[in-house]
Structures are given as structure tokens and as C-alpha cells.
Design a protein around this motif. Sequence first.
Motif, mmCIF file in Angstrom:
data_model
loop_
_atom_site.group_PDB
_atom_site.id
_atom_site.type_symbol
_atom_site.label_atom_id
_atom_site.label_comp_id
_atom_site.label_asym_id
_atom_site.label_seq_id
_atom_site.Cartn_x
_atom_site.Cartn_y
_atom_site.Cartn_z
ATOM 1 N N MET A 187 0.820 -1.199 0.000
ATOM 2 C CA MET A 187 0.000 0.000 0.000
ATOM 3 C C MET A 187 0.861 1.258 0.000
ATOM 4 O O MET A 187 0.539 2.250 -0.672
ATOM 5 C CB MET A 187 -0.918 -0.010 1.221
ATOM 6 C CG MET A 187 -1.950 -1.123 1.229
ATOM 7 S SD MET A 187 -3.285 -0.857 0.067
ATOM 8 C CE MET A 187 -4.192 0.432 0.897
ATOM 9 N N SER A 246 2.144 1.756 -3.429
ATOM 10 C CA SER A 246 1.085 2.286 -4.280
ATOM 11 C C SER A 246 0.824 3.754 -3.982
ATOM 12 O O SER A 246 0.529 4.544 -4.894
ATOM 13 C CB SER A 246 -0.190 1.461 -4.077
ATOM 14 O OG SER A 246 -1.259 1.983 -4.826
ATOM 15 N N TRP A 247 0.960 4.128 -2.719
ATOM 16 C CA TRP A 247 0.771 5.534 -2.350
ATOM 17 C C TRP A 247 1.869 6.413 -2.959
ATOM 18 O O TRP A 247 1.630 7.544 -3.379
ATOM 19 C CB TRP A 247 0.761 5.620 -0.826
ATOM 20 C CG TRP A 247 0.743 7.018 -0.290
ATOM 21 C CD1 TRP A 247 -0.121 8.018 -0.610
ATOM 22 C CD2 TRP A 247 1.656 7.580 0.653
ATOM 23 N NE1 TRP A 247 0.164 9.158 0.083
ATOM 24 C CE2 TRP A 247 1.261 8.920 0.876
ATOM 25 C CE3 TRP A 247 2.755 7.090 1.358
ATOM 26 C CZ2 TRP A 247 1.927 9.773 1.755
ATOM 27 C CZ3 TRP A 247 3.409 7.925 2.243
ATOM 28 C CH2 TRP A 247 3.009 9.240 2.433
ATOM 29 N N GLU A 274 -1.396 6.146 -6.384
ATOM 30 C CA GLU A 274 -2.528 5.298 -6.733
ATOM 31 C C GLU A 274 -3.435 4.988 -5.542
ATOM 32 O O GLU A 274 -4.529 4.471 -5.723
ATOM 33 C CB GLU A 274 -2.013 3.974 -7.318
ATOM 34 C CG GLU A 274 -1.183 4.162 -8.582
ATOM 35 C CD GLU A 274 -0.550 2.861 -9.029
ATOM 36 O OE1 GLU A 274 -0.641 1.869 -8.264
ATOM 37 O OE2 GLU A 274 0.044 2.838 -10.128
ATOM 38 N N THR A 275 -2.984 5.273 -4.300
ATOM 39 C CA THR A 275 -3.729 4.912 -3.099
ATOM 40 C C THR A 275 -3.828 6.126 -2.191
ATOM 41 O O THR A 275 -2.826 6.824 -1.974
ATOM 42 C CB THR A 275 -3.034 3.761 -2.360
ATOM 43 O OG1 THR A 275 -2.917 2.641 -3.242
ATOM 44 C CG2 THR A 275 -3.831 3.346 -1.121
ATOM 45 N N GLU A 302 -5.923 5.055 3.354
ATOM 46 C CA GLU A 302 -5.777 3.605 3.203
ATOM 47 C C GLU A 302 -4.406 3.143 3.660
ATOM 48 O O GLU A 302 -4.254 2.052 4.231
ATOM 49 C CB GLU A 302 -6.022 3.206 1.745
ATOM 50 C CG GLU A 302 -7.430 3.470 1.244
ATOM 51 C CD GLU A 302 -8.454 2.670 2.024
ATOM 52 O OE1 GLU A 302 -8.116 1.571 2.511
ATOM 53 O OE2 GLU A 302 -9.602 3.140 2.151
ATOM 54 N N VAL A 303 -3.404 3.961 3.413
ATOM 55 C CA VAL A 303 -2.053 3.619 3.881
ATOM 56 C C VAL A 303 -2.013 3.603 5.409
ATOM 57 O O VAL A 303 -1.425 2.697 6.016
ATOM 58 C CB VAL A 303 -1.023 4.620 3.319
ATOM 59 C CG1 VAL A 303 0.374 4.326 3.865
ATOM 60 C CG2 VAL A 303 -1.012 4.580 1.804
#
Length: 422
Positions: free
Chosen positions: A372, A375-376, A380-381, A385-386
Motif C-alpha cells: 500500500m 502504491s501511495w 494510486e492509493t 488507506e495507507v
Amino acid sequence: MRASRKLTPLALRVTKLAGLIMFAWSPMASAASDPVLPLRTALTAAWENDPVRQELAINTQSADARAAAAKSWFAGGPVLTASYSDDRAAGTNLGYVTWQGGVSVPLWLPGQGSATEHLAQADSKAALARVEVERMAIAVRVLEQGSAAILADRRVIAARMIVRSLEHIALLTNRSKGQGEATGVEVQAVNAQLAETRSELAQAEEDQTRSRVALFSLLGIQGVPDLLAAQAPWLARIPTGNPKALEDLDPRIKAAHRAVMAAQEDMHLARSSFMPNPEIGIDAIDQGQYGSPWATQVGVNIRVPLPSDVTHTPLLSAAQNRLAAAMRAEVEARRAVHNELAQVMARVTAARVMLLQSQTGASQTMKRADAMEHSWQLGETPLIEVLRARTEAWRALLTLNQAEVAWRSAIIRICISTGTLP
């Protein structure tokens, strides 16, 4: 999309913190400065600090003293009697004077002396058996308090590291917001998570203080028992193939059986005490009469109270009640030990499975959190969510630590129950 070069420092910091967690959960890590005590040392300290120990020692000494006293030749101490009479109270005053004195001792009834001695010996053995029960209870309390202290330390460690990581994230997100790279919602999410974690840290520190105070009160010295020294090979010492033999070795069953034996001896004594003790002694009479020389007489006196249900029935009933209560307690003790032993064995198996599953869960959640974060970095995130993924990873590692303590504690607990503690 966010530029990855702007977010790389944060990702590097979080990655470093992920490495620090492995050090934080090392066996000797502690959130407090108390020394780590070998398990035997902690058990000895708790036993020396136990106020019940002195009471049980006095009980044993008292029973031994009664057994020694029961070896006496007589059922009690001597009885002295004395009387004086003259005729002055009647108003004649002619010189009628009588002095009389005597000494007598109570005799044992048939079998009463040996029954009294056997009862005292049985009470002494029962008191010794209760000592072992108290030792076991102290060991269990040390295990429980030690586990609570270790878990409290680990929760404090986890909470402090989460707070540090979230504080750093909050700092970076505030900077990013000033540069227009983060939204106010993201800042609010980080601050809310940080406030919640700080509250958890305060609660964890309170639990740590409370557990340390309780542990010090139990041990009487500073330190935490080294429960993590328990290893799976300890289980090889337990003869699991004969549960009945394991139950018979339990101090609680031994103590209950000793109590039954003492009650049986009490019944024998009650049956032997079917009447009050007879007495035998000697008397001396010195008397004088008007116009007669003084006369002295010496004789033997015997006093034999007759049996009576009024005095014997209460003694017999009390002994019967004691025996019935002891037999009931022995049955209950056997059932309790049987159930507890089965539960402890099941707990060992379940704790082992939980430990393995927790290891898998911690590994997977950590990998997910790393993914995650990557992706951050690519934009993208969302940050929320992280944060959630990283928090779940920390929680999973804490669960893993709890499972490890539970596994070690289960090993020690079954060793205590079966008397096979190294």
C-alpha cells in the motif's frame, strides 16, 4: 498524481520503522527497567513473600504438638480437690474439724489415646498437603501476573512506536498541505488516528503501571519472570499417556485425600470417646472430734461417669459431618482437576495453532502495508488507506506477540499442573 520524489522520505521513514518492530519484539525487550528474573527465582520470591505460608507452617507445628501431647499416659492433667469443715458454723463449736484433700487423673478410654495421636498426625499431613496446594496457587499467580506484565510492556512498546510513526506522518502531511500536495481531509484523518493512538498509549501505560504494582506486591522484589524461556521440549517431560496418574499427582487431590484420612481418624476418635473419661486418684482425710484423738485416713477414689447419648451423639455427629464434607470435597477436587487438566492440554494445542496463524497473519499484513505504501508513492492509493494498512500491520504484530506469550504461558501452566516444571 503526486510526484514520487516528494513522498519518498516518508516511505523511507515508515520502512525503517517496520524494521524496528522486529527489535521491539525481541524476547528481552521491555518498556520498563525492571530486571528479568529466572522463573524459579520468581517462584521462590513469591513463596517467601506469601503470608499464607506462615499460617500453614503454624498449622503443621500445632498438629505435631498435639500428636506429641497425645502420647501422654493420661487423658488430661491431674485434678486437685480439697475441703475443710468444722462445727463452728452450726454454733456448737465443740472442736469437730475435718481436713480432706486428694489428687486424681483422667484415664484414656480403650483406643482413645492412639486415636487422638493418629488424628493429630493426620492433621499434620493434611496441613503439609495444603502447603503444596498453596505453592501451586502461588505459581499460577506468578504466571498470570507475569504474563499480564509482559503483555502490558509490549502494548506500551507498540503504542509508542505507532505514535512516533503517526507523528512523523502528521508532520509530513501538514507540510504537504502547505505545499498544496495534501488535502485537509488527509490531515484530519492523520490527526484523528494520532489522537486515538495517544489515548491507547495512555491506557497501555496505566495498565503497565497497574500490572507492575501487582507483580511487585506478589513477588516482594522488583523484576519480571522470564516466562519466554519456556520451550516446547518442556512438554516432553509430561507423561500424557496416563491422565489418571497425572491427576493423582496434583497437590489439590492429595490435599483432599489427606483431609478425608484426617476425617476418618476423627471418626475413630469420636467412636472411642463413647463416655466421659474416668478418673482415679488418692484421698487423705485428717479429722478430729471432741474428746477423741486426731485420726488420719488415706484411700483411693474412682470416678466413672456413665455413657450418655447427650454427650456422645454430638461428638459422633460432628465427626460424621466432617467426614461427609471431606469426601464430597475430594470428589469435587478430582472433577475440577480432571476438567482443568483437559482444558490446559487443549490450551497448549490451541495456543500453538494461534501462534502459527498469528505469524502468518502478521507477515501478510506487513506485506500488504508495504504494498500500500508503494502504491501511495505512485499516487494510486489515498493516504487514509495507507494509514489503515499500517495500523493493521502493527495490530497484527501485537497479536503475534500476544500469541507468543500465550503459548509460553500455556507450556508453563501445564508444567505447573503436572508438577514437571524444570
